[in-house]
Design a protein around this motif. Structure first.
Motif, PDB file in Angstrom:
ATOM      1  N   ASP A 178      -2.786   6.157  -0.607  1.00 50.65           N
ATOM      2  CA  ASP A 178      -4.084   5.747  -1.125  1.00 50.65           C
ATOM      3  C   ASP A 178      -4.194   4.780  -2.116  1.00 50.65           C
ATOM      4  O   ASP A 178      -5.411   4.218  -2.700  1.00 50.65           O
ATOM      5  CB  ASP A 178      -5.119   6.967  -1.659  1.00 50.65           C
ATOM      6  CG  ASP A 178      -4.550   7.556  -2.760  1.00 50.65           C
ATOM      7  OD1 ASP A 178      -3.218   7.569  -3.046  1.00 50.65           O
ATOM      8  OD2 ASP A 178      -5.341   8.484  -3.335  1.00 50.65           O
ATOM      9  N   LYS A 179      -3.164   4.144  -2.668  1.00 55.24           N
ATOM     10  CA  LYS A 179      -3.074   3.185  -3.731  1.00 55.24           C
ATOM     11  C   LYS A 179      -2.571   1.761  -3.259  1.00 55.24           C
ATOM     12  O   LYS A 179      -1.736   1.810  -2.345  1.00 55.24           O
ATOM     13  CB  LYS A 179      -2.041   3.657  -4.898  1.00 55.24           C
ATOM     14  CG  LYS A 179      -2.184   5.163  -5.632  1.00 55.24           C
ATOM     15  CD  LYS A 179      -1.112   5.733  -6.561  1.00 55.24           C
ATOM     16  CE  LYS A 179      -1.744   6.767  -7.026  1.00 55.24           C
ATOM     17  NZ  LYS A 179      -0.880   7.057  -7.991  1.00 55.24           N
ATOM     18  N   THR A 180      -2.963   0.901  -3.971  1.00 46.91           N
ATOM     19  CA  THR A 180      -2.584  -0.492  -3.562  1.00 46.91           C
ATOM     20  C   THR A 180      -1.956  -0.962  -4.866  1.00 46.91           C
ATOM     21  O   THR A 180      -2.347  -1.038  -5.924  1.00 46.91           O
ATOM     22  CB  THR A 180      -3.874  -1.204  -3.134  1.00 46.91           C
ATOM     23  OG1 THR A 180      -4.457  -0.671  -1.911  1.00 46.91           O
ATOM     24  CG2 THR A 180      -3.265  -2.844  -2.715  1.00 46.91           C
ATOM     25  N   ARG A 204       0.887  -1.042  -0.148  1.00 46.40           N
ATOM     26  CA  ARG A 204      -0.080  -0.065  -0.138  1.00 46.40           C
ATOM     27  C   ARG A 204       0.887   1.292  -0.127  1.00 46.40           C
ATOM     28  O   ARG A 204       1.753   1.398   0.804  1.00 46.40           O
ATOM     29  CB  ARG A 204      -0.791  -0.142   1.201  1.00 46.40           C
ATOM     30  CG  ARG A 204      -1.974   1.134   1.167  1.00 46.40           C
ATOM     31  CD  ARG A 204      -3.033   0.724   2.056  1.00 46.40           C
ATOM     32  NE  ARG A 204      -4.156   1.773   2.063  1.00 46.40           N
ATOM     33  CZ  ARG A 204      -5.045   1.781   1.094  1.00 46.40           C
ATOM     34  NH1 ARG A 204      -5.148   1.023  -0.071  1.00 46.40           N
ATOM     35  NH2 ARG A 204      -6.042   2.679   1.030  1.00 46.40           N
TER      36      ARG A 204
END
Length: 95
Positions: A42-44, A39
């Protein structure tokens, strides 16, 4: 499959340990390899493997084998990320 990429010489970049996340996506849109998830804010990102690099402002060639079974012909994608930021991408076609 053998994945290779080059980190170019850069006299103004900070030297030191770097971690690049490499993503190999098969023709069925599946991530190959380790399939671990990281992670970044806010992105995976689901990646195939991590390339740890000791960068000393000189060109570095990276090569890694990614296990592959039951390959299906089609277009494959290779993406390289630096801390979640896409820095390189390419495709190849398996016939």
């Amino acid at each position: 499959l053998k994945v290779s990429f080059t980190i170019a010489e850069n006299a103004i970049a900070k030297s030191g340990e770097r971690k690049y996340y490499v993503q190999l996506i098969d023709s069925k849109n599946n991530v190959m390899g380790e399939r671990q998830t990281e992670r970044f804010s806010d992105k995976t990102l689901t990646y195939s493997y991590i390339a740890n690099v000791k960068f000393d402002n000189k060109t570095v060639d990276m090569v890694q084998n990614v296990p592959a079974e039951k390959l299906v012909k089609g277009t494959f994608y290779v993406n390289v990320f630096d801390n979640g930021q896409l820095v390189s991408t390419t495709t190849f076609t398996l016939k």
